[in-house]
Design an enzyme around this catalytic site. Structure first.
Site, PDB file in Angstrom:
ATOM      1  N   ASP A 287       0.812  -1.236   0.000  1.00 30.40           N
ATOM      2  CA  ASP A 287       0.000   0.000   0.000  1.00 30.40           C
ATOM      3  C   ASP A 287       0.833   1.268   0.000  1.00 30.40           C
ATOM      4  O   ASP A 287       0.321   2.344  -0.242  1.00 30.40           O
ATOM      5  CB  ASP A 287      -0.878   0.054   1.262  1.00 30.40           C
ATOM      6  N   MET A 329      -6.072  -1.833  -4.228  1.00 30.69           N
ATOM      7  CA  MET A 329      -5.844  -1.956  -2.789  1.00 30.69           C
ATOM      8  C   MET A 329      -5.493  -0.607  -2.158  1.00 30.69           C
ATOM      9  O   MET A 329      -5.069   0.313  -2.843  1.00 30.69           O
ATOM     10  CB  MET A 329      -4.753  -2.981  -2.527  1.00 30.69           C
ATOM     11  N   ARG A 331      -6.256   0.409   2.067  1.00 34.86           N
ATOM     12  CA  ARG A 331      -7.308   0.646   3.063  1.00 34.86           C
ATOM     13  C   ARG A 331      -7.228   2.043   3.663  1.00 34.86           C
ATOM     14  O   ARG A 331      -8.206   2.740   3.822  1.00 34.86           O
ATOM     15  CB  ARG A 331      -7.232  -0.406   4.169  1.00 34.86           C
ATOM     16  N   HIS A 420      -6.110  -9.759  -5.499  1.00 40.57           N
ATOM     17  CA  HIS A 420      -4.777 -10.250  -5.140  1.00 40.57           C
ATOM     18  C   HIS A 420      -3.765 -10.271  -6.262  1.00 40.57           C
ATOM     19  O   HIS A 420      -2.584 -10.495  -6.013  1.00 40.57           O
ATOM     20  CB  HIS A 420      -4.898 -11.635  -4.506  1.00 40.57           C
ATOM     21  N   GLN A 422      -2.657  -7.871  -7.488  1.00 39.94           N
ATOM     22  CA  GLN A 422      -1.780  -6.737  -7.194  1.00 39.94           C
ATOM     23  C   GLN A 422      -0.603  -7.123  -6.302  1.00 39.94           C
ATOM     24  O   GLN A 422       0.439  -6.499  -6.314  1.00 39.94           O
ATOM     25  CB  GLN A 422      -2.570  -5.638  -6.482  1.00 39.94           C
ATOM     26  N   ASN A 655      21.175   7.337 -18.080  1.00 36.91           N
ATOM     27  CA  ASN A 655      21.277   8.081 -16.817  1.00 36.91           C
ATOM     28  C   ASN A 655      22.630   8.784 -16.709  1.00 36.91           C
ATOM     29  O   ASN A 655      23.221   8.850 -15.638  1.00 36.91           O
ATOM     30  CB  ASN A 655      21.089   7.137 -15.622  1.00 36.91           C
ATOM     31  N   ASN A 656      23.076   9.329 -17.837  1.00 36.78           N
ATOM     32  CA  ASN A 656      24.402   9.961 -17.830  1.00 36.78           C
ATOM     33  C   ASN A 656      24.328  11.485 -17.745  1.00 36.78           C
ATOM     34  O   ASN A 656      25.322  12.163 -17.950  1.00 36.78           O
ATOM     35  CB  ASN A 656      25.191   9.562 -19.085  1.00 36.78           C
ATOM     36  N   GLY A 698      24.475   2.152 -22.633  1.00 40.40           N
ATOM     37  CA  GLY A 698      24.646   3.130 -21.556  1.00 40.40           C
ATOM     38  C   GLY A 698      25.779   4.103 -21.801  1.00 40.40           C
ATOM     39  O   GLY A 698      26.140   4.872 -20.916  1.00 40.40           O
TER      40      GLY A 698
HETATM   41  P1  ATP Z   1      -0.062  -5.101   6.359  1.00 36.66           P
HETATM   42  O1  ATP Z   1       0.430  -3.782   5.867  1.00 36.66           O
HETATM   43  O2  ATP Z   1      -0.033  -6.149   5.337  1.00 36.66           O
HETATM   44  O3  ATP Z   1      -1.359  -5.022   7.100  1.00 36.66           O
HETATM   45  P2  ATP Z   1       1.061  -5.356   8.958  1.00 36.66           P
HETATM   46  O4  ATP Z   1       2.420  -5.677   9.464  1.00 36.66           O
HETATM   47  O5  ATP Z   1       0.512  -4.035   9.338  1.00 36.66           O
HETATM   48  O6  ATP Z   1       1.059  -5.589   7.413  1.00 36.66           O
HETATM   49  P3  ATP Z   1      -0.714  -6.705  10.809  1.00 36.66           P
HETATM   50  O7  ATP Z   1      -1.677  -7.811  10.585  1.00 36.66           O
HETATM   51  O8  ATP Z   1      -1.209  -5.433  11.369  1.00 36.66           O
HETATM   52  O9  ATP Z   1       0.047  -6.508   9.443  1.00 36.66           O
HETATM   53  O10 ATP Z   1       0.443  -7.223  11.797  1.00 36.66           O
HETATM   54  C1  ATP Z   1       1.138  -8.441  11.545  1.00 36.66           C
HETATM   55  C2  ATP Z   1       1.465  -9.093  12.864  1.00 36.66           C
HETATM   56  O11 ATP Z   1       2.273  -8.215  13.666  1.00 36.66           O
HETATM   57  C3  ATP Z   1       0.249  -9.397  13.729  1.00 36.66           C
HETATM   58  O12 ATP Z   1      -0.366 -10.603  13.368  1.00 36.66           O
HETATM   59  C4  ATP Z   1       0.869  -9.463  15.103  1.00 36.66           C
HETATM   60  O13 ATP Z   1       1.499 -10.696  15.303  1.00 36.66           O
HETATM   61  C5  ATP Z   1       1.938  -8.387  15.039  1.00 36.66           C
HETATM   62  N1  ATP Z   1       1.375  -7.136  15.602  1.00 36.66           N
HETATM   63  C6  ATP Z   1       0.623  -6.213  14.975  1.00 36.66           C
HETATM   64  N2  ATP Z   1       0.292  -5.209  15.794  1.00 36.66           N
HETATM   65  C7  ATP Z   1       0.825  -5.515  16.992  1.00 36.66           C
HETATM   66  C8  ATP Z   1       0.836  -4.903  18.293  1.00 36.66           C
HETATM   67  N3  ATP Z   1       0.216  -3.746  18.506  1.00 36.66           N
HETATM   68  N4  ATP Z   1       1.509  -5.520  19.284  1.00 36.66           N
HETATM   69  C9  ATP Z   1       2.146  -6.674  19.073  1.00 36.66           C
HETATM   70  N5  ATP Z   1       2.153  -7.306  17.895  1.00 36.66           N
HETATM   71  C10 ATP Z   1       1.516  -6.758  16.873  1.00 36.66           C
END
Ligand code: ATP
Length: 891
Positions: A287, A329, A331, A420, A422, A655-656, A698
Site C-alpha cells: 500500500d 488496494m 485501506r 490479489h 496486485q 542516466n548519464n 549506456g
Molecule cells: P499489512 O500492511 O499487510 O497489514 P502489517 O504488518 O501491518 O502488514 P498486521 O496484521 O497489522 O500486518 O500485523 C502483523 C502481525 O504483527 C500481527 O499478526 C501481530 O502478530 C503483530 N502485531 C501487529 N500489531 C501488533 C501490536 N500492537 N503488538 C504486538 N504485535 C503486533
C-alpha cells in the site's frame, strides 16, 4: 559499545547472530530484503538466521533441539582454508581453527566499532566504505545452512491450524538443498540458501498474522526462543502492525528477560549476555502506507501489476467507448490509486486521504467525465482505492460509482476489482534494488545499535536510504488514519510525504478541463516543448503533463516536432488537451527526437524562437538536451530571443546526465534489463555451469550495468567508470573458479556477468567471453548476449510515468514563475538571468533547479557524464552480494 555482546565479566565477544523475519501481508521484494540481510550479515562476519512464518515462527521456535555439531556448513576453499575439500560439507564447528578465528575476529571487529549516536533522520552515505566493505579480510562462508531433520509431525500442523495459522507449516516444504523444513521455524542459513531469491515474488520464508504475539505471553515465548538461539539482532520486514510489534518486543525486553530468568528458563549468563535486543524495521507493504519513507518494499511492483491491468482495460474501454470503475488496494492509503491514476491517465480517483472536494461528489465526478467526453474522449477510467471515503467518511464503493455513471451519464460501465493480482508476481527492478540497499543498511543499523539508540526503520527519501526512529514513523502513520477518521483531511495529507502531495496536484491538473485555474491574460505564455537526443520512457508522459498544465493555466503549449531540426523547418504546432490523452503509456517519443544541437545553426534557431513567439522552453532529453540548453544560454547575449526561461528535464536510459541522480527512462530500461536477464539466467541455470556475459548499453555511464547487476544478482559487473584491467580479469576468473568449485555437485547454477558495452575497447564482450570460457575449463562454460536497443523498453514503467508527471509539473511551474509573455516585452528588451536556464535534478533527498553553471561544474564534457556518480560504490555492493569480497579488497 557492543551492548549485548559484551558480558559484564569481560568474556570474549561472541559472534553476532542476526535473524530476519517477514510479517503481515506479503509483498514483492521481501525475498530480496531477506537475501540482503542474510548475505550482508555473513559478509560482515555474523551468523544469519531466518525465522519462518513471521512472529508465529518466533513464538513457536523449533520443536526439536538442534545440535550445532550436526549442522553442515561449508567453508570456502582456496588460500584461506587449504585443508578443506571444496565440495565437502562440514559442520561449522569443525571449520579449521584459523577459519573460526577469522570469523570471530570479524565479529569482534564489528563489536569493537565505535557506536556513534545516529543523527535523525539519518541519510545513508553510499560512499561510506564501512557500509559495503566486509569488516575484515575473513573469507566468505559460502554454502547452505542447517540441515534440518524432520521435526514436528502432522499433529503439529493441525495444532497450528487450530491456532489460527492454517497452512503455516508446509508439510513437504524443502529448502534449496532439498532438505525438509518441517516443524522448524528458526533456521540458520548460509550464503547459498538465498540464491535466486531476488526474482521471486511474495516471501519464501513465509508470513502470517500472529494473534499470540499481541499478548505478553507470546512475546515472552518469543524472547525465550531468541535467547535460546543466541540471537540478539532482529530485522523485521512488514507493515506498521509488524513493526509496532517489533518495537513492543524491544520495549518489554528487559522485563521479559527478567521474567525468564526468575522462572529459571534462562541462565544467569544468558540473562547478562542478552540484556539488550537490537531491532530494525524494513517496511514491506504494497500500500505504501508508511510515513517517513517515500516508498515501501513491494509498492512499486503492485503499481506495475495495476498499470498492466489498466493498460489492458484501456484499449477495450476505448474500443467500445466504455467506462471502467477499477478498485485497487489501499485501506488507509491512496498511493496505489493515485499513482495508477497518473500512470494510466485515468479520469478520476477516489482516495481516503483526499476525498472529493464537495459533498455532492457524484455531480463533481459526472461533470468532469462529461467534460472529457465532450472534447471527444472515448473511454472513462475511474480508480477507487479500497478505503475511499467521501467527506462524511461514507465509503465510496465501485458498484455505487458504476450506478451513478450509468444513471446520470448513460455510460456503458463495468467494474473490475483487481484483488490479489496486485500482490503477486515478480518484483520489478526497483523492488529488488530498494530492499537490497535497505537490507544492507538494516545490518549496519543492527551492528551500530547501542542500548541507548532507538530501533530504526529503514526508509528512502528520493534517492537516499534513510533511517528514522521506528516508533516515530509508526506513530505518524497511525496519525494519518486518525486524521481521516476525524475528517481532518488536510492534516492527513500533511502527514504524507511531499512526493505524494505533488502527485495529487499533478493528477488534478492533468485530469481537469475547467478554466477556473487560468492565470490572468497578461501572464499567459507560449511554451515550447521539444525532445532532444535518444528516446526514453517517460518523455511522452512528461509532455502530456506539460500540455495539460498549459491548458489548465491558460498557456499555449507548442510542440516542436523532430527536435531542433524540426524547429528550423517550422515543424511547430499547438497541442490540444485530447491529443496527448494516451501519451502516458506510450514509449519512444511522440514528438520525434534526434541528436541535432541548436549550434547547427544558432542564428536560425534564434529566428525560429522569434517567429513562434516562444516565451519559455521545456527541453526533454539526455546529455544533448543539457548541451542544447547550455548552448542557448551561452548565446543569450547575441540573441535576445533566448532570453526566456528554459528548463531541461533529464530523460535518457543511460542516466548519464550530470548532477541528477535519475533521468526519466532509466527505470524502464532497468526493468527491460531485469526481464531479459531473468530469461537469460533461466537458460544459464538450465545448462548448469554457464556464465552469461550480458552486454548493456549506456554510453560512458555504468548506471544501467551497475544497478542492473544489483537487481538481477550478477556476480560481476564491468563499467566504463572502472574499466577492465588484466589484473582485475585474472582475479575475477579466480573468483569464478573458486565459486564453481564450491558449488554442491549437480547443483551448480548459471551466473551472470553484466558488462557495459564501453567498459573496455580491448576486452570487449566477445574477448571477455572467450577468456572466461577458456579459463573456466571443466568448471564452467561462457556465453554472451547483447541487449542492445531492447533496453529502451517498450511501455514506460509506472515509475518513469509518474516521475515524469511530477517533474514536468515542477518544470512548468518554474517556467510560469519566470516567464513573461512576448506582448509584455518590447522587442530586444527581454532580459534573463542565468538562474532562468536550468535543469531539474534529483539530488539525494531533494529536487533542485540547477543552473547551467552548476551542471557544468559536475560535467565531464568529453566523456559525456557527471564527474561524480552516486552508484560508483553500488558496483562493489552488487559484487559483494554476489559473493565477491576478499579479492576486491586486494585489487
Ligand atoms: P499489512 O500492511 O499487510 O497489514 P502489517 O504488518 O501491518 O502488514 P498486521 O496484521 O497489522 O500486518 O500485523 C502483523 C502481525 O504483527 C500481527 O499478526 C501481530 O502478530 C503483530 N502485531 C501487529 N500489531 C501488533 C501490536 N500492537 N503488538 C504486538 N504485535 C503486533
Amino acid at each position: 559499545a557492543g551492548g549485548a555482546s559484551t558480558s559484564a565479566s569481560g568474556l570474549r565477544k561472541r559472534q553476532k547472530k542476526i535473524a530476519v523475519l517477514t510479517s503481515g501481508g506479503d509483498s514483492a521484494g521481501m525475498n530480496a530484503a531477506v537475501r540482503a540481510v542474510v548475505r550482508q550479515s555473513i559478509a560482515r562476519g555474523c551468523q544469519a538466521f531466518i525465522i519462518r512464518e513471521g512472529w508465529e515462527g518466533l513464538v513457536r521456535g523449533n520443536s526439536t533441539e538442534i545440535t550445532p555439531a550436526a549442522t553442515p556448513f561449508r567453508s570456502p576453499s582456496g588460500p584461506h582454508s587449504p585443508s578443506l575439500e571444496a565440495t565437502k560439507s562440514v559442520s561449522f564447528s569443525s571449520l579449521p581453527p584459523t577459519q573460526q578465528l577469522k570469523l570471530e575476529s570479524a565479529a569482534a571487529a564489528a563489536d569493537a566499532e565505535e557506536h556513534e549516536a545516529n543523527t535523525v533522520p539519518h541519510a545513508v552515505n553510499y560512499t561510506d566504505p564501512n557500509w559495503i566493505a566486509p569488516l575484515s579480510d575473513a573469507p566468505l562462508s559460502f554454502g547452505y545452512g542447517e540441515l534440518l531433520k524432520d521435526g514436528a509431525g502432522e499433529g503439529d500442523i493441525d495444532e497450528l491450524a487450530a491456532h489460527g495459522g492454517a497452512g503455516l507449516v508446509m508439510a513437504d516444504q524443502k529448502d534449496q538443498a532439498g532438505r525438509s523444513l518441517k516443524g522448524k521455524y528458526i533456521v540458520r542459513v548460509g550464503w547459498d540458501d538465498v540464491r535466486g531469491w531476488l526474482g521471486e515474488g511474495g516471501t519464501l520464508i513465509g508470513s502470517s498474522r500472529c494473534p499470540s504475539f499481541r499478548t505478553r505471553e507470546g512475546r515472552l515465548q518469543a524472547a525465550n526462543n531468541l535467547i535460546d538461539f543466541g540471537i540478539d539482532c532482529l530485522a523485521v520486514c512488514g507493515g506498521d502492525g509488524s513493526l509496532t510489534g517489533a518495537d513492543k518486543l524491544r520495549g518489554e525486553w528487559p522485563g521479559l528477560v527478567q521474567e525468564l530468568h526468575n522462572d529459571g528458563k534462562i541462565s544467569d549468563q544468558q540473562a547478562e549476555a542478552y540484556r539488550h535486543l537490537n531491532i530494525v524495521g524494513l517496511v514491506g507493504s504494497i500500500d505504501n502506507d508508511m510515513s517517513m519513507t517515500d516508498l515501501t518494499i513491494g509498492a512499486l511492483t503492485a503499481l506495475h501489476r495495476i498499470c498492466e491491468a489498466i493498460d489492458s482495460i484501456s484499449s477495450t474501454a476505448s474500443s467500445h467507448s466504455r467506462a471502467f470503475v477499477i478498485e485497487v488496494m489501499g485501506r488507509h492509503c491512496g498511493w496505489l490509486a493515485l499513482l495508477a491514476g497518473i500512470a494510466t491517465g485515468a479520469d478520476f480517483v477516489f482516495i481516503p486521504e483526499s476525498p472529493p472536494k464537495t459533498e455532492d461528489w457524484e455531480s463533481e465526478m459526472c461533470d468532469l467525465l462529461k467534460s472529457h467526453r465532450l472534447v471527444g474522449k472515448r473511454k472513462s477510467i475511474v480508480i477507487v482505492a479500497e478505503g475511499a471515503l467521501d467527506r462524511n467518511l461514507k465509503p465510496i464503493k465501485p458498484d455505487y460509482v458504476k450506478k451513478i455513471l450509468v444513471d446520470r451519464l448513460g455510460l456503458d460501465t463495468r467494474v473490475t476489482t483487481l484483488g490479489h493480482t496486485q500482490r503477486g508476481g515478480k518484483p520489478c527492478a526497483f523492488d529488488r534494488i530498494l530492499p537490497t540497499l535497505q537490507g544492507v543498511q538494516a545490518v549496519q543499523a543492527l551492528l551500530d545499535a547501542t542500548p541507548e539508540t532507538p530501533s530504526y526503520m529503514i526508509g528512502i527519501v528520493e534517492n537516499k536510504i534513510t533511517q528514522v526512529p521506528l516508533l516515530e514513523a509508526v506513530a505518524q502513520t497511525q496519525a494519518v488514519a486518525e486524521a481521516i477518521e476525524s475528517k481532518h483531511f488536510d492534516k492527513a495529507m500533511s502527514y504524507r510525504d511531499s512526493e505524494f502531495r505533488e502527485m495529487l496536484q499533478a493528477f488534478q491538473i492533468s485530469s481537469s478541463l475547467t478554466a477556473h485555474d487560468h492565470v490572468p491574460e497578461n501572464k499567459r505564455l507560449r511554451i515550447g516543448i521539444i525532445h532532444v537526443g535518444a528516446p526514453a520512457g517517460g518523455m511522452n508522459a512528461a509532455t502530456r503533463q506539460a500540455v495539460r498544465f498549459c491548458h489548465n493555466r491558460g498557456h499555449t503549449p507548442l510542440a516542436i516536432y523532430n527536435g531542433f531540426e524540426g524547429l528550423l523547418d517550422d515543424n511547430v504546432s499547438e497541442l490540444s488537451w485530447l491529443r496527448v490523452d494516451t501519451w502516458t503509456t506510450r514509449g519512444g517519443s511522440e514528438l520525434g527526437t534526434n541528436r541535432v544541437l541548436p549550434s547547427t545553426d544558432i542564428g536560425q534557431v534564434a529566428a525560429a524562437f522569434q517567429r513562434h513567439g516562444l516565451d519559455a522552453l521545456l527541453v526533454i532529453g539526455g546529455f544533448e538536451a543539457f548541451h542544447s540548453v547550455l548552448t542557448l544560454e551561452q548565446n543569450r547575449s547575441n540573441y535576445p530571443s533566448f532570453n526566456i526561461p528554459m528548463i531541461h528535464l533529464p530523460a535518457t536510459i543511460s542516466n548519464n546526465v550530470p548532477l541528477t541522480d535519475f533521468s526519466l527512462g532509466s527505470d524502464t530500461s532497468l526493468n527491460a534489463l531485469v526481464d531479459a536477464c531473468d530469461a537469460i539466467k533461466q537458460s544459464a541455470s538450465a545448462s548448469r555451469n554457464r556464465v552469461f556475459v550480458v552486454e548493456t548499453q549506456g554510453g560512458m555511464s555504468g548506471y544501467i550495468a551497475t544497478l542492473g547487476a544489483l537487481a538481477v544478482g550478477a556476480v560481476l559487473v564491468y563499467t566504463p567508470e572502472e574499466g577492465i584491467s588484466l589484473k582485475l580479469l585474472q582475479e575475477d576468473v579466480e573468483f569464478l573458479r573458486e565459486r564453481y568449485e564450491l558449488d554442491v555437485k549437480g547443483k551448480s547454477e548459471g551466473r551472470l556477468v553484466i558488462k557495459s558495452e564501453k567498459s573496455s575497447t580491448i576486452y570487449n564482450t566477445e574477448t571477455l567471453t572467450k577468456i572466461l570460457k577458456e579459463e573456466g575449463k571443466d568448471l564452467f562454460d561462457a556465453r554472451s548476449a547483447s541487449l542492445g536497443h531492447t533496453l529502451q523498453g517498450g511501455v514506460p514503467s509506472p515509475l518513469d510515468r509518474t516521475r515524469a508527471a511530477r517533474l514536468a509539473l515542477r518544470c512548468m511551474q518554474f517556467l510560469e514563475e519566470h516567464g513573461t509573455p512576448h506582448a509584455q516585452t518590447s522587442r530586444g528588451k527581454r532580459a534573463a538571468s542565468p538562474s532562468t536556464a536550468t535543469m531539474i535534478a534529483i539530488r539525494g533527498s531533494k529536487i533542485v533547479y540547477a543552473t547551467m553553471d552548476d551542471v557544468l561544474k559536475d560535467t565531464d564534457m568529453k566523456l559525456r557524464r557527471g564527474k561524480d556518480v552516486w552508484w560508483g560504490d553500488i558496483k562493489r555492493l552488487a559484487e559483494v552480494m554476489g559473493g565477491r569480497t576478499g579479492l576486491i579488497a586486494s585489487s
